[in-house]
Design an enzyme around this catalytic site. Structure first.
Site, short mmCIF file in Angstrom:
data_model
loop_
_atom_site.label_atom_id
_atom_site.label_comp_id
_atom_site.label_asym_id
_atom_site.label_seq_id
_atom_site.Cartn_x
_atom_site.Cartn_y
_atom_site.Cartn_z
N GLU A 1 0.81 -1.22 0.00
CA GLU A 1 0.00 0.00 0.00
C GLU A 1 0.84 1.27 0.00
O GLU A 1 0.54 2.23 -0.71
CB GLU A 1 -0.95 0.00 1.20
CG GLU A 1 -2.14 -0.95 1.06
CD GLU A 1 -1.81 -2.39 1.40
OE1 GLU A 1 -2.66 -3.27 1.21
OE2 GLU A 1 -0.66 -2.64 1.87
N HIS B 1 -10.06 -5.46 10.68
CA HIS B 1 -10.69 -5.17 9.40
C HIS B 1 -12.03 -4.45 9.58
O HIS B 1 -12.84 -4.41 8.65
CB HIS B 1 -10.93 -6.47 8.62
CG HIS B 1 -9.69 -7.19 8.22
ND1 HIS B 1 -8.91 -7.87 9.13
CD2 HIS B 1 -9.08 -7.32 7.03
CE1 HIS B 1 -7.87 -8.40 8.50
NE2 HIS B 1 -7.95 -8.09 7.23
#
Length: 327
Positions: free
Chosen positions: A60, A129
């Protein structure tokens, strides 16, 4: 007017903007051959080729940085995070580069790019998450922060975000990808910083964004049917810039305010909204502003606990009763 899902609306927005401007491209994990982890980029690789729909490694910080560099030289990248939880890996690039380069270059470099992907709790994906990180990014000058709650809003806001000359953090809720609403076939844009009243009411103002908007709408139905209380539901749609006026106009009308967010209570964005409401509406308030948030804990995995931690209709109804002095 066609009724489509938020997933389809976001896909349409990217497709239309890539057709409109050859400088727009999409980059992220599984956006190409797999057509997106949530199938939001379905058909884009076939239409625009690997030159403009780019599969990346699980890196990322790396591909966020590549996107920032591309934006500096005039391209308009859409950077997809498979989850905004993973944006934390790239937070240095987002906050220290994307948000600051325009100022630090004395306006020589704009950063016209969008960081987008699912944010907030889904269903049993546990604590790493399920985080709602909008208050992290709304804290940072130089970024724009957008959280749509309907398919209509998602398409109009994403198109505006792609055209904006500033870095935009565009946070979608995974549980809303299959939600449906009317979306016109003709082109439309929703300006960033323009909120929306999702339901008219006169007794109390409910302020929410993203998935909690639907919790508030359900709570408003319960309040109306069971108690004759008409709640006004206000969705700012963007947190930075914030449409403060649409919120304060509603509170001045109703005299009461409940803010609902799925983030944690400490330093959540709802606290900023509450501050602005009391500052601008003190003489109109008939009760202190109430907040409904997730519990101050990491998200549990067990479904019953996961639901208990998050704001539910019963929690909103209880908060409304409190500001109306009904309990």
């Amino acid at each position: 007017m066609p009724v489509i899902t938020m997933r389809e609306a976001l896909n349409q927005a990217m497709h239309e903007e890539m057709e409109r401007d050859e400088n727009v491209f999409l980059m992220g994990e599984e956006v190409g051959h797999y057509q997106g982890a949530y199938k939001l980029s379905q058909g884009l690789l076939q239409r625009f080729s690997e030159r403009r729909v780019i599969d990346t490694p699980i890196a990322e910080m790396g591909f966020a940085g590549v996107g920032i560099g591309a934006a500096m030289v005039g391209l308009r990248p859409i950077i997809e995070f498979m989850s905004f939880n993973f944006s934390l890996v790239a937070i240095d690039q987002i906050i220290n580069n994307a948000a600051k380069i325009y100022q630090m270059s004395a306006g020589q470099f704009h950063i016209p790019m969008v960081f987008r992907g699912p944010s907030g709790p889904a269903v049993q994906v546990s604590s790493q998450h399920s985080q709602s990180l909008e208050s992290f990014y709304a804290h940072v000058p130089g970024l724009r922060v957008v959280l749509p709650s309907t398919a209509y809003d998602a398409k109009g806001l994403l198109k505006s975000a792609i055209r904006d000359d500033n870095p935009v953090v565009f946070m979608e809720n995974e549980t809303l990808y299959s939600s449906q609403s009317d979306v016109p076939e003709e082109e439309y844009l929703i300006p960033l910083g323009q909120g929306d009243v999702k339901r008219e009411g006169q007794h109390v103002t409910l302020v929410a964004w993203s998935q909690p908007v639907h919790v508030c709408l359900d709570a408003a139905e319960v309040l109306s049917e069971q108690m004759g209380i008409e709640a006004e539901v206000v969705d700012p749609r963007t947190l930075r810039p914030l449409d403060e006026r649409i919120i304060t106009d509603s509170v001045r009308k109703t005299g009461r305010c409940v803010i609902v967010e799925v983030g944690w209570p400490k330093a959540g964005f709802g606290a900023e909204v509450a501050y602005r409401v009391q500052r601008e509406c003190m003489d109109y308030l008939d009760a202190p502003v109430e907040r409904v948030t997730s519990d101050d804990v990491p998200m549990p995995y067990a479904r019953n606990l996961e639901l208990e931690v998050q704001p539910q209709v019963k929690d909103v109804v209880a908060a409304v009763k409190k500001v109306l002095y009904l309990e």
